[in-house]
Design a protein around this motif. Structure first.
Motif, PDB file in Angstrom:
ATOM      1  N   LEU A 203       0.891  -1.191  -0.103  1.00  9.77           N
ATOM      2  CA  LEU A 203       0.316  -0.126  -0.105  1.00  9.77           C
ATOM      3  C   LEU A 203       0.869   1.191  -0.105  1.00  9.77           C
ATOM      4  N   ASP A 204       2.146   1.230   0.753  1.00  9.40           N
ATOM      5  CA  ASP A 204       3.041   2.251   0.576  1.00  9.40           C
ATOM      6  C   ASP A 204       3.536   2.499  -0.708  1.00  9.40           C
ATOM      7  N   ALA A 205       3.636   1.406  -1.551  1.00  6.86           N
ATOM      8  CA  ALA A 205       4.492   1.518  -2.516  1.00  6.86           C
ATOM      9  C   ALA A 205       3.331   1.770  -3.927  1.00  6.86           C
ATOM     10  N   GLY A 206       2.095   1.901  -3.306  1.00  7.49           N
ATOM     11  CA  GLY A 206       1.150   2.133  -4.457  1.00  7.49           C
ATOM     12  C   GLY A 206       0.255   1.141  -5.204  1.00  7.49           C
ATOM     13  N   TYR A 207       0.298   0.064  -4.544  1.00  6.97           N
ATOM     14  CA  TYR A 207      -0.508  -0.983  -5.030  1.00  6.97           C
ATOM     15  C   TYR A 207      -2.022  -0.968  -4.513  1.00  6.97           C
ATOM     16  N   PRO A 208      -3.019  -1.363  -5.485  1.00  8.92           N
ATOM     17  CA  PRO A 208      -4.324  -1.152  -5.368  1.00  8.92           C
ATOM     18  C   PRO A 208      -4.752  -2.002  -4.125  1.00  8.92           C
ATOM     19  N   ALA A 209      -5.554  -1.295  -3.098  1.00 10.63           N
ATOM     20  CA  ALA A 209      -5.883  -2.188  -2.024  1.00 10.63           C
ATOM     21  C   ALA A 209      -7.061  -2.954  -2.460  1.00 10.63           C
ATOM     22  N   ALA A 210      -7.732  -2.706  -3.349  1.00 13.52           N
ATOM     23  CA  ALA A 210      -9.012  -3.683  -3.730  1.00 13.52           C
ATOM     24  C   ALA A 210      -8.394  -5.092  -4.299  1.00 13.52           C
ATOM     25  N   ALA A 211      -7.010  -5.231  -4.730  1.00 17.62           N
ATOM     26  CA  ALA A 211      -6.431  -6.377  -5.371  1.00 17.62           C
ATOM     27  C   ALA A 211      -5.626  -6.742  -4.300  1.00 17.62           C
ATOM     28  N   LEU A 212      -5.672  -6.904  -3.033  1.00 19.04           N
ATOM     29  CA  LEU A 212      -4.498  -7.192  -2.058  1.00 19.04           C
ATOM     30  C   LEU A 212      -4.681  -8.806  -2.135  1.00 19.04           C
ATOM     31  N   LYS A 213      -5.884  -9.404  -2.164  1.00 19.29           N
ATOM     32  CA  LYS A 213      -5.949 -10.950  -2.110  1.00 19.29           C
ATOM     33  C   LYS A 213      -5.213 -11.570  -3.271  1.00 19.29           C
ATOM     34  N   GLY A 214      -5.213 -10.918  -4.435  1.00 19.27           N
ATOM     35  CA  GLY A 214      -4.374 -11.245  -5.646  1.00 19.27           C
ATOM     36  C   GLY A 214      -3.007 -11.472  -5.392  1.00 19.27           C
ATOM     37  N   ILE A 215      -2.454 -10.935  -4.383  1.00 18.26           N
ATOM     38  CA  ILE A 215      -0.932 -11.251  -4.607  1.00 18.26           C
ATOM     39  C   ILE A 215      -0.749 -12.540  -3.622  1.00 18.26           C
ATOM     40  N   PRO A 216      -1.266 -13.198  -2.876  1.00 16.31           N
ATOM     41  CA  PRO A 216      -1.171 -14.471  -2.166  1.00 16.31           C
ATOM     42  C   PRO A 216      -1.557 -15.288  -3.146  1.00 16.31           C
ATOM     43  N   VAL A 217      -2.755 -15.227  -3.769  1.00 15.35           N
ATOM     44  CA  VAL A 217      -3.421 -15.946  -4.850  1.00 15.35           C
ATOM     45  C   VAL A 217      -2.537 -16.255  -5.666  1.00 15.35           C
ATOM     46  N   LEU A 218      -1.962 -15.193  -6.483  1.00 14.84           N
ATOM     47  CA  LEU A 218      -1.081 -15.595  -7.595  1.00 14.84           C
ATOM     48  C   LEU A 218       0.228 -16.151  -7.267  1.00 14.84           C
ATOM     49  N   ALA A 219       0.794 -15.537  -6.263  1.00 12.57           N
ATOM     50  CA  ALA A 219       2.197 -16.234  -5.773  1.00 12.57           C
ATOM     51  C   ALA A 219       1.946 -17.720  -5.477  1.00 12.57           C
TER      52      ALA A 219
END
Length: 259
Positions: A203-219
């Motif tokens: 979030l501090d780097a500018g990533y959209p909050a609405a897509a946070l769950k996408g990070i662990p799912v994709l990884a």
């Protein structure tokens, strides 16, 4: 005259001779020129990411991708054991459990951090949030871990990178405030885990909050494919199921007494 189309998308357009992704020609402008992480962020946000956002996203996904025989891995391997032709089904089985407790908790922790970061006094907001969660007996998302009881090394690394890269802002500050105050409010130590550090950094780097769950799912998808490739050679899926059966005892009605 072509018929007007009532709906639209801003992500991609496919033609007979080319594919356009967010205004970029896929073949001449993107393939061989950008990484998958950059492509993901382009698809998600509509613009090629800054180096800061790219690095932060890469770090977060590397941190959460693999963590041993967690439930998502066990579900995937047991699914492949029963349906060896369905790699996609096994991957899906592993991802379906991404929720507020396991794998998907970065999304919930992100909402908490954003709520605190939006306040003028981060320290006071963090204290109020902790008191509210404790009084309502709600889960404190992103804190505590059954394995990393003394502190999650992945979280420490992501926070350190945020400071090293000059990314640390109000969300990292919100996380730090929660870490300082959790023991005084809860009466016990409860270290932050990777699911709190991921949204703080992103979030501090500018990533959209609405897509946070996408990070662990994709990884985690990447790690599941590796586990499933190994499953074809080291068949552990049925052994996991057998182990579960061996540790379970039946305590229902005695035989012949059921209705």
């Amino acid at each position: 005259m072509s018929k007007a189309r009532p709906y639209s998308t801003a992500i991609s357009e496919v033609h007979a001779d080319r594919v356009v992704i967010r205004g970029h020609d896929l073949c001449s402008g993107l393939i061989g020129r950008i990484s998958l992480t950059e492509h993901f962020l382009l698809l998600l946000t509509g613009t090629l990411p800054s180096e800061t956002l790219r690095r932060a996203t890469d770090a977060a996904m590397v941190a959460i991708s693999e963590h041993g025989f967690v439930p998502s891995v066990q579900a995937a391997r047991m699914t492949l054991a029963g349906a060896p032709e369905a790699l996609q089904g096994a991957v899906a089985a592993g991802l379906l459990g991404a929720g507020s407790v396991v794998l998907g908790s970065a999304e919930v922790a992100g909402r908490l951090l954003a709520e605190i970061a939006a306040e003028t006094d981060i320290e006071a907001a963090a204290r109020a949030a902790l008191i509210r969660l404790r009084e309502t007996r709600a889960t404190l998302p992103g804190f505590g871990h059954p394995t990393h009881k003394a502190g999650d090394p992945r979280a420490a690394r992501l926070v350190a990178l945020a400071h090293e890269w000059g990314v640390a802002g109000r969300h990292i500050a919100a996380l730090a405030a929660l870490e300082r105050l959790v023991e005084p409010v809860y009466g016990r130590a409860l270290p932050a885990n990777v699911s709190a550090a991921i949204p703080a950094l992103l979030l501090d780097a500018g990533y959209p909050a609405a897509a946070l769950k996408g990070i662990p799912v994709l990884a985690r998808c990447a790690a599941l494919i590796a586990h499933l490739a190994e499953e074809t050679e080291r068949r552990l899926g049925f052994r996991l199921a057998d182990q579960a059966i061996a540790t379970l005892a039946y305590d229902g009605p005695a035989e012949g007494t059921g209705r």
